[in-house]
Design an enzyme around this catalytic site. Structure first.
Site, PDB file in Angstrom:
ATOM      1  N   LYS A  74      70.736  10.896 -33.469  1.00 10.76           N
ATOM      2  CA  LYS A  74      70.667  11.719 -34.690  1.00 10.76           C
ATOM      3  C   LYS A  74      69.497  12.708 -34.626  1.00 10.76           C
ATOM      4  CE  LYS A  74      70.130   8.074 -37.389  1.00 10.76           C
ATOM      5  NZ  LYS A  74      70.201   7.025 -36.351  1.00 10.76           N
ATOM      6  N   ARG A 131      71.412   7.014 -47.056  1.00 14.43           N
ATOM      7  CA  ARG A 131      71.856   5.805 -46.347  1.00 14.43           C
ATOM      8  C   ARG A 131      72.476   4.789 -47.295  1.00 14.43           C
ATOM      9  NH1 ARG A 131      67.422   6.197 -41.776  1.00 14.43           N
ATOM     10  NH2 ARG A 131      68.583   5.362 -40.040  1.00 14.43           N
ATOM     11  N   ARG A 183      62.784   4.553 -25.630  1.00 10.38           N
ATOM     12  CA  ARG A 183      62.419   5.652 -26.543  1.00 10.38           C
ATOM     13  C   ARG A 183      60.913   5.739 -26.754  1.00 10.38           C
ATOM     14  NH1 ARG A 183      65.493   6.623 -32.128  1.00 10.38           N
ATOM     15  NH2 ARG A 183      65.134   4.395 -32.500  1.00 10.38           N
ATOM     16  N   ARG A 190      57.761   2.957 -31.058  1.00  9.27           N
ATOM     17  CA  ARG A 190      57.869   2.488 -32.437  1.00  9.27           C
ATOM     18  C   ARG A 190      57.712   0.975 -32.510  1.00  9.27           C
ATOM     19  NH1 ARG A 190      63.155   5.592 -34.786  1.00  9.27           N
ATOM     20  NH2 ARG A 190      63.255   3.613 -35.929  1.00  9.27           N
ATOM     21  N   ARG A 249      68.871  -3.828 -38.017  1.00  6.64           N
ATOM     22  CA  ARG A 249      69.118  -2.427 -38.406  1.00  6.64           C
ATOM     23  C   ARG A 249      70.602  -2.084 -38.252  1.00  6.64           C
ATOM     24  NH1 ARG A 249      64.878  -0.178 -34.541  1.00  6.64           N
ATOM     25  NH2 ARG A 249      65.654   1.907 -34.965  1.00  6.64           N
TER      26      ARG A 249
HETATM   27  P1  ADP Z   1      68.360   8.259 -33.481  1.00  7.67           P
HETATM   28  O1  ADP Z   1      67.590   9.348 -34.206  1.00  7.67           O
HETATM   29  O2  ADP Z   1      69.808   8.250 -33.835  1.00  7.67           O
HETATM   30  O3  ADP Z   1      67.748   6.901 -33.636  1.00  7.67           O
HETATM   31  P2  ADP Z   1      67.289   9.520 -31.041  1.00  7.67           P
HETATM   32  O4  ADP Z   1      67.687  10.941 -31.127  1.00  7.67           O
HETATM   33  O5  ADP Z   1      65.876   9.172 -31.316  1.00  7.67           O
HETATM   34  O6  ADP Z   1      68.314   8.612 -31.941  1.00  7.67           O
HETATM   35  O7  ADP Z   1      67.704   8.985 -29.605  1.00  7.67           O
HETATM   36  C1  ADP Z   1      67.480   7.622 -29.225  1.00  7.67           C
HETATM   37  C2  ADP Z   1      66.967   7.555 -27.794  1.00  7.67           C
HETATM   38  O8  ADP Z   1      68.016   7.890 -26.878  1.00  7.67           O
HETATM   39  C3  ADP Z   1      65.848   8.535 -27.483  1.00  7.67           C
HETATM   40  O9  ADP Z   1      65.018   7.922 -26.518  1.00  7.67           O
HETATM   41  C4  ADP Z   1      66.568   9.763 -26.924  1.00  7.67           C
HETATM   42  O10 ADP Z   1      65.745  10.504 -26.035  1.00  7.67           O
HETATM   43  C5  ADP Z   1      67.741   9.123 -26.203  1.00  7.67           C
HETATM   44  N1  ADP Z   1      69.005   9.894 -26.311  1.00  7.67           N
HETATM   45  C6  ADP Z   1      69.447  10.649 -27.354  1.00  7.67           C
HETATM   46  N2  ADP Z   1      70.686  11.136 -27.118  1.00  7.67           N
HETATM   47  C7  ADP Z   1      71.065  10.661 -25.901  1.00  7.67           C
HETATM   48  C8  ADP Z   1      72.253  10.810 -25.098  1.00  7.67           C
HETATM   49  N3  ADP Z   1      73.301  11.527 -25.509  1.00  7.67           N
HETATM   50  N4  ADP Z   1      72.280  10.193 -23.909  1.00  7.67           N
HETATM   51  C9  ADP Z   1      71.234   9.447 -23.484  1.00  7.67           C
HETATM   52  N5  ADP Z   1      70.084   9.267 -24.180  1.00  7.67           N
HETATM   53  C10 ADP Z   1      69.987   9.859 -25.383  1.00  7.67           C
HETATM   54  P1  ADP Z   2      66.816   5.341 -36.450  1.00  9.74           P
HETATM   55  O1  ADP Z   2      66.506   6.717 -35.924  1.00  9.74           O
HETATM   56  O2  ADP Z   2      66.494   4.273 -35.481  1.00  9.74           O
HETATM   57  O3  ADP Z   2      68.176   5.280 -37.026  1.00  9.74           O
HETATM   58  P2  ADP Z   2      65.072   6.092 -38.616  1.00  9.74           P
HETATM   59  O4  ADP Z   2      63.903   6.652 -37.913  1.00  9.74           O
HETATM   60  O5  ADP Z   2      66.023   7.038 -39.212  1.00  9.74           O
HETATM   61  O6  ADP Z   2      65.820   5.067 -37.654  1.00  9.74           O
HETATM   62  O7  ADP Z   2      64.581   5.100 -39.753  1.00  9.74           O
HETATM   63  C1  ADP Z   2      63.620   4.107 -39.472  1.00  9.74           C
HETATM   64  C2  ADP Z   2      63.443   3.222 -40.683  1.00  9.74           C
HETATM   65  O8  ADP Z   2      62.992   4.014 -41.801  1.00  9.74           O
HETATM   66  C3  ADP Z   2      64.702   2.539 -41.195  1.00  9.74           C
HETATM   67  O9  ADP Z   2      64.971   1.335 -40.478  1.00  9.74           O
HETATM   68  C4  ADP Z   2      64.329   2.275 -42.654  1.00  9.74           C
HETATM   69  O10 ADP Z   2      63.423   1.195 -42.763  1.00  9.74           O
HETATM   70  C5  ADP Z   2      63.558   3.541 -43.006  1.00  9.74           C
HETATM   71  N1  ADP Z   2      64.456   4.577 -43.555  1.00  9.74           N
HETATM   72  C6  ADP Z   2      64.746   5.780 -42.990  1.00  9.74           C
HETATM   73  N2  ADP Z   2      65.595   6.473 -43.757  1.00  9.74           N
HETATM   74  C7  ADP Z   2      65.879   5.694 -44.844  1.00  9.74           C
HETATM   75  C8  ADP Z   2      66.702   5.845 -46.001  1.00  9.74           C
HETATM   76  N3  ADP Z   2      67.450   6.948 -46.202  1.00  9.74           N
HETATM   77  N4  ADP Z   2      66.726   4.833 -46.903  1.00  9.74           N
HETATM   78  C9  ADP Z   2      65.980   3.729 -46.724  1.00  9.74           C
HETATM   79  N5  ADP Z   2      65.196   3.509 -45.652  1.00  9.74           N
HETATM   80  C10 ADP Z   2      65.133   4.483 -44.712  1.00  9.74           C
END
Ligand code: ADP
Ligand code: ADP
Ligand code: ZN
Length: 230
Positions: free
Chosen positions: A16, A91, A130, A163, A174
């Site tokens: 994302k 969310r 990550r 993280r 999660r």
């Molecule tokens: P999210 O915001 O959904 O949690 P991230 O964008 O932070 O996901 O991506 C999660 C991890 O995977 C990061 O370490 C990122 O660099 C890597 N990543 C993101 N997209 C891809 C992909 N299409 N293929 C492989 N690795 C990816």
């Molecule tokens: P990921 O990229 O791994 O999906 P995020 O960085 O978006 O995770 O979110 C990390 C944490 O921040 C979540 O597990 C939650 O605790 C909190 N969080 C983020 N966005 C929201 C939301 N819209 N509502 C409630 N908690 C949130």
């Protein structure tokens, strides 16, 4: 032209943030990620950060009241005047309702919703590698998306860190919370015909091409329909 709003959904590690930043830059919209804002507060040691960390480290959502207030304030800033790509918000159904209401007040609505799908096994691999920038929150991956200089952010030179909510147990929780609380929100947007599903298990550039093509279809249509105003 009225402001445009794109939402990006997906389980942890779906990509994302990686895609949302790039899409926002490409379309000239603000990029707003609730998780990033929470982590900035944790880094800065604010009261909001202290509250958020308690939930984040357990893999639970931060309460709606706190989250909604924080994101709506961010959406009202000048750099989001043309609209935004929202990553990780809403969310929950109450968050979605609060967003609709705030957008309606500015004559806008959610235009497009993405659901980037990946398996939990793939997410596990990705989050293990990550690393996130302490300064601008950009995410890297030691295996799939390494920074040019080890330990340093390509964008801003900031220090990279891991993280504290990426243990296998927290990731499991999660995922559960995502399916319990966020999939109903997705279904709500699907019913409204706004949802585009994307296979997240493709290389970063391939995922981006699909997102961009869908955005071009929707915004091309809006521009072409004459309903966009001035
Ligand atoms: P999210 O915001 O959904 O949690 P991230 O964008 O932070 O996901 O991506 C999660 C991890 O995977 C990061 O370490 C990122 O660099 C890597 N990543 C993101 N997209 C891809 C992909 N299409 N293929 C492989 N690795 C990816
Ligand atoms: P990921 O990229 O791994 O999906 P995020 O960085 O978006 O995770 O979110 C990390 C944490 O921040 C979540 O597990 C939650 O605790 C909190 N969080 C983020 N966005 C929201 C939301 N819209 N509502 C409630 N908690 C949130
Ligand atoms: Zn950075």
């Amino acid at each position: 032209m009225r402001p445009r709003y794109i939402l990006i959904f997906g389980p942890p590690g779906a990509g994302k943030g990686t895609q949302g930043r790039r899409l926002a830059a490409e379309l000239g919209l603000a990029y707003i990620a609730s998780g990033d804002i929470f982590r900035q507060h944790v880094e800065a040691g604010t009261e909001l950060g202290r509250i958020a960390k308690e939930y984040m480290d357990r893999g639970l959502y931060v309460p709606d009241e706190v989250t909604v207030k924080m994101v709506l304030e961010r959406l009202g800033r000048p750099d989001a005047e043309r609209g935004a790509v929202l990553d990780g918000f809403p969310r929950t159904l109450p968050q979605a309702e609060a967003l609709e209401k705030a957008l309606a007040e500015r004559g806008a609505e959610v235009d497009l919703v993405f659901y980037i799908k990946i398996s939990e096994a793939e997410a596990q691999r990705r989050v293990q590698g990550r690393w996130v920038c302490r300064n601008c929150q950009a995410a890297y991956n030691l295996e799939t998306n390494p920074p040019r200089v080890p330990g340093r952010c390509d964008v801003c030179g900031g220090e990279l860190y891991q993280r504290t909510d990426e243990t296998p147990e927290t990731l499991r929780r999660r995922f559960e919370v995502f399916f319990e609380q966020t999939v109903p929100v997705l279904e709500y947007y699907r019913a409204r015909g706004l949802l585009v599903e994307i296979n997240g298990k493709q290389p970063i550039d391939a995922v981006f091409r699909e997102l961009k093509a869908a955005a071009d279809r929707v915004f091309g249509r809006i521009a072409g329909s004459g309903s966009g105003g001035v």
